[in-house]
Design a protein around this motif. Structure first.
Motif, PDB file in Angstrom:
ATOM      1  N   LEU A   1     -13.421  49.587 102.863  1.00 21.86           N
ATOM      2  CA  LEU A   1     -12.360  49.990 103.782  1.00 21.86           C
ATOM      3  C   LEU A   1     -11.724  51.313 103.363  1.00 21.86           C
ATOM      4  N   ARG A   2     -11.867  51.641 102.095  1.00 21.00           N
ATOM      5  CA  ARG A   2     -11.277  52.897 101.597  1.00 21.00           C
ATOM      6  C   ARG A   2     -11.819  54.106 102.348  1.00 21.00           C
ATOM      7  N   GLN A   3     -13.030  54.007 102.855  1.00 17.69           N
ATOM      8  CA  GLN A   3     -13.611  55.125 103.587  1.00 17.69           C
ATOM      9  C   GLN A   3     -12.878  55.405 104.890  1.00 17.69           C
ATOM     10  N   LEU A   4     -12.162  54.416 105.388  1.00 24.43           N
ATOM     11  CA  LEU A   4     -11.416  54.582 106.639  1.00 24.43           C
ATOM     12  C   LEU A   4      -9.970  55.000 106.409  1.00 24.43           C
ATOM     13  N   ILE A   5      -9.538  55.055 105.147  1.00 24.51           N
ATOM     14  CA  ILE A   5      -8.144  55.366 104.824  1.00 24.51           C
ATOM     15  C   ILE A   5      -8.039  56.844 104.471  1.00 24.51           C
TER      16      ILE A   5
ATOM     17  N   ASP B   1      -6.917  60.242 102.673  1.00 26.92           N
ATOM     18  CA  ASP B   1      -6.502  60.464 101.286  1.00 26.92           C
ATOM     19  C   ASP B   1      -5.000  60.712 101.158  1.00 26.92           C
ATOM     20  N   ASP B   2      -4.369  61.239 102.202  1.00 29.43           N
ATOM     21  CA  ASP B   2      -2.934  61.525 102.128  1.00 29.43           C
ATOM     22  C   ASP B   2      -2.070  60.368 102.620  1.00 29.43           C
ATOM     23  N   TYR B   3      -2.680  59.204 102.894  1.00 29.95           N
ATOM     24  CA  TYR B   3      -1.904  58.016 103.279  1.00 29.95           C
ATOM     25  C   TYR B   3      -1.115  57.539 102.064  1.00 29.95           C
ATOM     26  N   ILE B   4       0.117  57.121 102.290  1.00 34.32           N
ATOM     27  CA  ILE B   4       1.019  56.801 101.186  1.00 34.32           C
ATOM     28  C   ILE B   4       0.455  55.714 100.282  1.00 34.32           C
ATOM     29  N   LEU B   5      -0.195  54.697 100.851  1.00 36.87           N
ATOM     30  CA  LEU B   5      -0.745  53.624 100.028  1.00 36.87           C
ATOM     31  C   LEU B   5      -1.937  54.111  99.210  1.00 36.87           C
ATOM     32  N   ALA B   6      -2.721  55.046  99.768  1.00 37.77           N
ATOM     33  CA  ALA B   6      -3.845  55.596  99.014  1.00 37.77           C
ATOM     34  C   ALA B   6      -3.345  56.429  97.835  1.00 37.77           C
ATOM     35  N   LYS B   7      -2.262  57.170  98.031  1.00 38.56           N
ATOM     36  CA  LYS B   7      -1.725  57.984  96.942  1.00 38.56           C
ATOM     37  C   LYS B   7      -1.099  57.114  95.854  1.00 38.56           C
ATOM     38  N   VAL B   8      -0.390  56.065  96.271  1.00 37.28           N
ATOM     39  CA  VAL B   8       0.256  55.191  95.280  1.00 37.28           C
ATOM     40  C   VAL B   8      -0.786  54.378  94.517  1.00 37.28           C
ATOM     41  N   ASP B   9      -1.889  54.007  95.171  1.00 33.05           N
ATOM     42  CA  ASP B   9      -2.915  53.206  94.502  1.00 33.05           C
ATOM     43  C   ASP B   9      -3.492  53.921  93.284  1.00 33.05           C
ATOM     44  N   ARG B  10      -3.496  55.260  93.294  1.00 29.86           N
ATOM     45  CA  ARG B  10      -4.047  55.999  92.166  1.00 29.86           C
ATOM     46  C   ARG B  10      -3.217  55.827  90.896  1.00 29.86           C
ATOM     47  N   VAL B  11      -1.933  55.514  91.052  1.00 32.32           N
ATOM     48  CA  VAL B  11      -1.059  55.460  89.884  1.00 32.32           C
ATOM     49  C   VAL B  11      -0.527  54.056  89.615  1.00 32.32           C
ATOM     50  N   LEU B  12      -0.854  53.092  90.461  1.00 29.98           N
ATOM     51  CA  LEU B  12      -0.316  51.736  90.313  1.00 29.98           C
ATOM     52  C   LEU B  12      -1.194  50.921  89.361  1.00 29.98           C
TER      53      LEU B  12
ATOM     54  N   ASN C   1      -3.408  46.246 110.096  1.00 26.59           N
ATOM     55  CA  ASN C   1      -3.339  47.521 109.380  1.00 26.59           C
ATOM     56  C   ASN C   1      -4.423  47.561 108.308  1.00 26.59           C
ATOM     57  N   LEU C   2      -5.418  48.424 108.487  1.00 21.76           N
ATOM     58  CA  LEU C   2      -6.501  48.520 107.518  1.00 21.76           C
ATOM     59  C   LEU C   2      -6.011  49.014 106.169  1.00 21.76           C
ATOM     60  N   GLY C   3      -5.008  49.879 106.192  1.00 19.87           N
ATOM     61  CA  GLY C   3      -4.489  50.414 104.939  1.00 19.87           C
ATOM     62  C   GLY C   3      -3.874  49.334 104.073  1.00 19.87           C
ATOM     63  N   ILE C   4      -3.089  48.436 104.670  1.00 26.05           N
ATOM     64  CA  ILE C   4      -2.473  47.358 103.896  1.00 26.05           C
ATOM     65  C   ILE C   4      -3.548  46.391 103.401  1.00 26.05           C
TER      66      ILE C   4
ATOM     67  N   ILE D   1      -4.146  45.642  99.321  1.00 25.03           N
ATOM     68  CA  ILE D   1      -3.973  44.346  98.654  1.00 25.03           C
ATOM     69  C   ILE D   1      -5.313  43.687  98.325  1.00 25.03           C
ATOM     70  N   GLY D   2      -6.440  44.308  98.738  1.00 24.99           N
ATOM     71  CA  GLY D   2      -7.752  43.802  98.363  1.00 24.99           C
ATOM     72  C   GLY D   2      -8.332  42.760  99.297  1.00 24.99           C
ATOM     73  N   TYR D   3      -7.861  42.693 100.532  1.00 25.28           N
ATOM     74  CA  TYR D   3      -8.374  41.721 101.504  1.00 25.28           C
ATOM     75  C   TYR D   3      -9.316  42.421 102.487  1.00 25.28           C
ATOM     76  N   GLY D   4     -10.481  41.813 102.736  1.00 25.75           N
ATOM     77  CA  GLY D   4     -11.417  42.347 103.700  1.00 25.75           C
ATOM     78  C   GLY D   4     -11.049  41.983 105.121  1.00 25.75           C
ATOM     79  N   LEU D   5     -11.804  42.546 106.076  1.00 28.07           N
ATOM     80  CA  LEU D   5     -11.518  42.280 107.481  1.00 28.07           C
ATOM     81  C   LEU D   5     -11.764  40.836 107.854  1.00 28.07           C
ATOM     82  N   HIS D   6     -12.685  40.174 107.167  1.00 28.28           N
ATOM     83  CA  HIS D   6     -13.037  38.800 107.507  1.00 28.28           C
ATOM     84  C   HIS D   6     -12.145  37.766 106.835  1.00 28.28           C
ATOM     85  N   GLU D   7     -11.278  38.183 105.910  1.00 27.72           N
ATOM     86  CA  GLU D   7     -10.458  37.241 105.135  1.00 27.72           C
ATOM     87  C   GLU D   7      -9.144  36.969 105.840  1.00 27.72           C
TER      88      GLU D   7
END
Length: 468
Positions: A18-22, A24-35, A87-90, A94-100
């Motif tokens: 799913l990361r391919q659809l997010i 790079d400047d999305y807030i969750l993508a930026k925070v994930d690098r440092v969390l 929301n694909l970003g959320i 949190i590590g959940y796929g589309l089917h979960e």
């Protein structure tokens, strides 16, 4: 030619993450690098049975979901879970796929109740430690301020405090009401949330059921070093010293300079900072004039612990009171004084003055205020947009304008997670700047060396530089 798009999507085929659809400047993508939450499982493991019961929700999923809500300004559990469904970003964060299937919103409530306030404070403190390690916060110059947060109650839930069982069955209602106004028993209280107390941020504004957030903000990048929540009626001057002590304990750095507004200008505050060797950039209040002969005309001698009146007569200390002592003059000294008619209260033969415990520190602060340097003025200007800017950011963008849940403990959790989300934003911006520097072909060896000396870059950043 007018185009046409078929809107029916019968199937969705996808390979990869799913990361391919997010973006790079999305807030969750930026925070994930440092969390980094690898430590969390060990922190809360004592709250769960190791062998019995159904497997619970992964602790990292719960915290990531809460942080995502505060980062996006979605602070209500039901709304957050509805947004996470689509929301694909959320989902990716949190590590959940589309089917979960996502868990029910009630698991967030159970997590808060089970973990308690201190573990959420630990999450916040971890973000502070990360910012200190990244050197985007130093901890030596800090700005302190407080802000009211409206409680999650309605005006219909307010009630007048019962006046001592109606003055013991109407013994003397008028006297009871008069006494209740003096003692505070006449104030309104909130029935649905007793922890919220009536407070206001201005004399021309009405009282509202509120909590009060006290925050210590670093001077460099606006990192929140300490945050605490009390009931709304607590005066900010009562907690500033212990909040600075908590900041020192969290950061491991001695605070050198503290800035605050005039609401903190109390003698005990200046005295507490002097004993800790901290310089206080706080504008002192103008002395209230309640008498034709005000307190500023009396001269305090700290060496001999005496007070002299405008005519040079000595007042000596006697009985103590809260935060000070009474100083009394001799009746013989006041009997023939030409200021006695103005200075003495009606029916008194001598003068009585209350002097605070740290009154000399207040006098020194007043003298220093008159000699503020350009650096002092610059720091006080920075206080206005550093500390007050944090409160405005938290209320405007992260849902802190109003309490989400009731009770002081829930309000503290909301405050800790909001401050943690803002610190992660600061950390993500710092990493992004260095990432752009590291991946830039124009970056010199000297610039890269300085970047690595300021902050420990993740291995992904180093690999990106090598790939470039």
């Amino acid at each position: 030619m007018l185009g046409h798009k078929e809107r029916g999507q019968l199937e969705l085929f996808m390979t990869g993450s799913l990361r391919q659809l997010i973006p790079d400047d999305y807030i969750l993508a930026k925070v994930d690098r440092v969390l980094d939450l690898t430590w969390l499982r060990a922190e809360v493991s004592d709250l769960y049975c190791e062998h019995n019961g159904r497997p619970g929700i992964d602790p990292e999923v719960a915290v990531r979901l809460m942080l995502a809500g505060f980062l996006l300004g979605i602070v209500h559990d039901r709304r957050l879970m509805r947004e996470a469904q689509v929301n694909l970003g959320i989902r990716w964060f949190i590590g959940y796929g589309l089917h979960e299937a996502l868990p029910d919103h009630s698991f967030l409530t159970r997590i808060r109740q089970r973990w308690g306030v201190e573990r959420f404070r630990r999450i916040f403190e971890r973000t502070v430690e990360a910012c200190i390690a990244a050197k985007i916060a130093k901890g030596d110059v800090v700005h302190v301020d407080a802000s009211l947060i409206r409680a999650d109650v309605s005006w219909e839930s307010l009630a007048m405090r019962h006046v001592e069982a109606v003055a013991e069955a109407n013994e003397d209602a008028s006297v009871a009401e008069r006494d209740s106004r003096k003692t505070g028993k006449f104030k309104k209280v909130c029935v649905t949330d007793p922890d919220a107390t009536m407070a206001t941020s201005g004399r021309n504004r009405r009282l509202e059921p509120s909590f009060k957030q006290h925050a210590v903000v670093d001077d460099v990048c606006g990192v929140v070093l300490d945050v605490e929540v009390t009931t709304g009626e607590i005066n900010e001057g009562q907690v500033i010293i212990e909040r600075i002590d908590a900041t020192i304990e969290t950061t491991g750095v001695d605070v050198e300079i503290v800035t605050a507004d005039a609401g903190y200008a109390y003698a005990r505050v200046f005295g507490g900072f002097e004993r800790r060797g901290i310089s206080a950039v706080i504008p002192t209040k103008a002395e209230p004039i309640r008498s034709p002969v005000p307190m500023r005309r009396f001269r305090y001698d700290a060496k001999n612990d005496t007070l002299k009146c405008p005519r040079g007569k000595t007042l000596r200390p006697t009985r103590p009171v809260k935060h000070g002592r009474f100083f009394y003059s001799k009746a013989a000294d006041c009997r023939g004084c030409d200021l006695a008619r103005l200075c003495l209260s009606k029916g008194r033969a001598n003068k009585a003055v209350v002097v605070g415990d740290d009154y000399p520190a207040l006098l020194r602060a007043r003298r220093r205020r008159e000699k503020w340097t350009e650096e002092d003025r610059r720091l006080y200007q920075r206080h206005r947009w550093r500390s007050e800017g944090f409160h405005g950011e938290a209320k405007s963008w992260h849902g802190l304008a109003r309490a989400v849940r009731r009770g002081l403990s829930n309000m503290k959790i909301q405050s800790y997670l909001t401050a943690a989300a803002i610190n992660l934003k600061r950390l993500a911006v710092a990493f992004l700047r260095l990432f752009l520097l590291v991946t830039s072909p124009q970056a010199t060896i000297c610039e890269l060396r300085n970047a690595f000396s300021r902050i420990l870059l993740p291995q992904t950043f180093i690999n990106a530089r090598g790939a470039a």
